[in-house]
Motif scaffolding. Structure first.
Motif, PDB file in Angstrom:
ATOM      1  N   MET A   1       0.826  -1.205   0.000  1.00  0.00           N
ATOM      2  CA  MET A   1       0.000   0.000   0.000  1.00  0.00           C
ATOM      3  C   MET A   1       0.861   1.256   0.000  1.00  0.00           C
ATOM      4  O   MET A   1       0.573   2.231  -0.717  1.00  0.00           O
TER       5      MET A   1
ATOM      6  N   ASP B   1       1.269   6.133  -7.214  1.00  0.00           N
ATOM      7  CA  ASP B   1       0.053   6.832  -7.641  1.00  0.00           C
ATOM      8  C   ASP B   1      -0.852   6.981  -6.432  1.00  0.00           C
ATOM      9  O   ASP B   1      -1.530   6.039  -6.023  1.00  0.00           O
ATOM     10  N   ASP B   2      -0.847   8.177  -5.844  1.00  0.00           N
ATOM     11  CA  ASP B   2      -1.592   8.385  -4.606  1.00  0.00           C
ATOM     12  C   ASP B   2      -3.092   8.192  -4.793  1.00  0.00           C
ATOM     13  O   ASP B   2      -3.778   7.672  -3.917  1.00  0.00           O
TER      14      ASP B   2
ATOM     15  N   LEU C   1       2.347   1.741  -3.383  1.00  0.00           N
ATOM     16  CA  LEU C   1       1.317   2.192  -4.323  1.00  0.00           C
ATOM     17  C   LEU C   1       1.031   3.677  -4.150  1.00  0.00           C
ATOM     18  O   LEU C   1       0.850   4.404  -5.136  1.00  0.00           O
ATOM     19  N   PHE C   2       1.005   4.161  -2.915  1.00  0.00           N
ATOM     20  CA  PHE C   2       0.804   5.585  -2.675  1.00  0.00           C
ATOM     21  C   PHE C   2       1.960   6.403  -3.250  1.00  0.00           C
ATOM     22  O   PHE C   2       1.764   7.508  -3.753  1.00  0.00           O
ATOM     23  N   TRP C   3       3.185   5.872  -3.159  1.00  0.00           N
ATOM     24  CA  TRP C   3       4.331   6.562  -3.750  1.00  0.00           C
ATOM     25  C   TRP C   3       4.181   6.650  -5.267  1.00  0.00           C
ATOM     26  O   TRP C   3       4.468   7.681  -5.881  1.00  0.00           O
TER      27      TRP C   3
ATOM     28  N   GLY D   1      -3.831   4.526  -4.938  1.00  0.00           N
ATOM     29  CA  GLY D   1      -3.686   4.005  -3.588  1.00  0.00           C
ATOM     30  C   GLY D   1      -4.870   4.354  -2.712  1.00  0.00           C
ATOM     31  O   GLY D   1      -5.366   3.520  -1.937  1.00  0.00           O
TER      32      GLY D   1
ATOM     33  N   TYR E   1       7.225   9.362   2.873  1.00  0.00           N
ATOM     34  CA  TYR E   1       6.108   9.696   1.982  1.00  0.00           C
ATOM     35  C   TYR E   1       5.489  11.032   2.381  1.00  0.00           C
ATOM     36  O   TYR E   1       5.255  11.900   1.532  1.00  0.00           O
TER      37      TYR E   1
ATOM     38  N   ALA F   1      -7.495   1.723  -1.109  1.00  0.00           N
ATOM     39  CA  ALA F   1      -7.672   1.709   0.337  1.00  0.00           C
ATOM     40  C   ALA F   1      -9.154   1.757   0.712  1.00  0.00           C
ATOM     41  O   ALA F   1      -9.580   1.126   1.684  1.00  0.00           O
TER      42      ALA F   1
END
Length: 271
Positions: free
Chosen positions: A24, A31-32, A27-29, A35, A85, A39
């Motif tokens: 997770m 494409d936020d 993934l946020f790094w 992500g 992040y 979530a």
């Protein structure tokens, strides 16, 4: 199952929540928005994984066996990635008129130079839209002199790049210069048409499904343009040569909010 095999099996099970959390964060790094959406739709998996990671991390501080040591190290790495992040990546994934104003003041000269450059290198009557993400082509739309509009995204845009460049009249060097100039000014894309050469739209930043951009004029805005900008909720006039723009997506706000427009215009009078 032997005792050793059982210990290994349970140890691996305890590491699964850490793997989910790592996935997770990565993934946020990358494409936020993706992500965030994942979530929401998979919270029934992600929330227990986070809770179990915390529990196993605390339990592992006793360092009784190799699996607990792995849990502590992995949990520490996840925590470090999360901190980085919020310190490094998250600030580039938010935006508002004040951030746009500061960025414009720092880079307005480069924006004007890019405007002149595009006018000089693109074919007459050509219209082009380019977007880059981490220096990789994500979008390439072009309308040539024959008025045929060709739109390509992601992998397809990269596959057809050479033919689209030919339609636009761009050499590889000119294409690279556009990408380099955007990167140096901290922006992600452009919209430009030789049919309206006085105007250039520079895409600044995507936040979720929304897009923040600058509308740059190479001449002072007319009184009619000023009046329209004041009435248009998508726009915030900044000065005679620049308007801030926000385009919303399928989810989230579709324009600047009334409050942020009014607050910004109270602090900054455009003319």
């Amino acid at each position: 199952m032997t005792e050793k095999a059982r210990t290994i099996f349970l140890g691996i099970l305890k590491l699964i929540p850490f793997a989910v959390v790592t996935a997770m964060i990565v993934l946020f790094w990358v494409d936020d928005f993706l992500g965030f959406m994942l979530a929401i739709f998979c919270f029934w998996i992600i929330l227990p994984a986070i809770v179990l990671s915390i529990v196993f991390f605390v339990m592992g501080l006793r360092w009784r066996d190799i699996w607990q040591r792995i849990a502590v190290v992995w949990g520490g790495v996840n925590l470090l990635m999360l901190i980085l992040y919020f310190l490094v990546q998250a600030p580039s994934q938010r935006c508002n008129p004040d951030i746009m104003a500061k960025h414009y003041e720092e880079h307005h000269t480069e924006m004007e130079e890019l405007h002149r450059y595009l006018h000089s290198v693109l074919k007459d009557s050509c219209e082009v839209t380019l977007e880059f993400k981490r220096n990789r082509l994500e979008m390439f739309h072009v309308r040539g002199s024959d008025c045929i509009y060709s739109a390509h995204w992601d992998k397809e845009a990269r596959q057809h790049k050479d033919s689209l460049m030919a339609i636009a009249g761009l050499s590889q060097e000119e294409y690279d210069n556009i990408r380099k100039q955007l990167k140096e000014m901290g922006c992600i894309g452009i919209e430009y048409s030789q049919s309206s050469p006085e105007r250039l739209t520079i895409w600044f930043r995507r936040v979720g499904m929304g897009l923040y951009s600058y509308m740059i004029l190479n001449r002072p805005a007319t009184n009619e343009e000023k009046s329209l900008a004041i009435e248009d909720w998508l726009l915030i006039p900044y000065n005679d040569h620049c308007f801030f723009r926000y385009d919303g997506g399928a989810i989230g706000p579709i324009s600047f909010s009334k409050e942020e427009r009014e607050d910004f215009l109270k602090k900054h009078k455009p003319w």
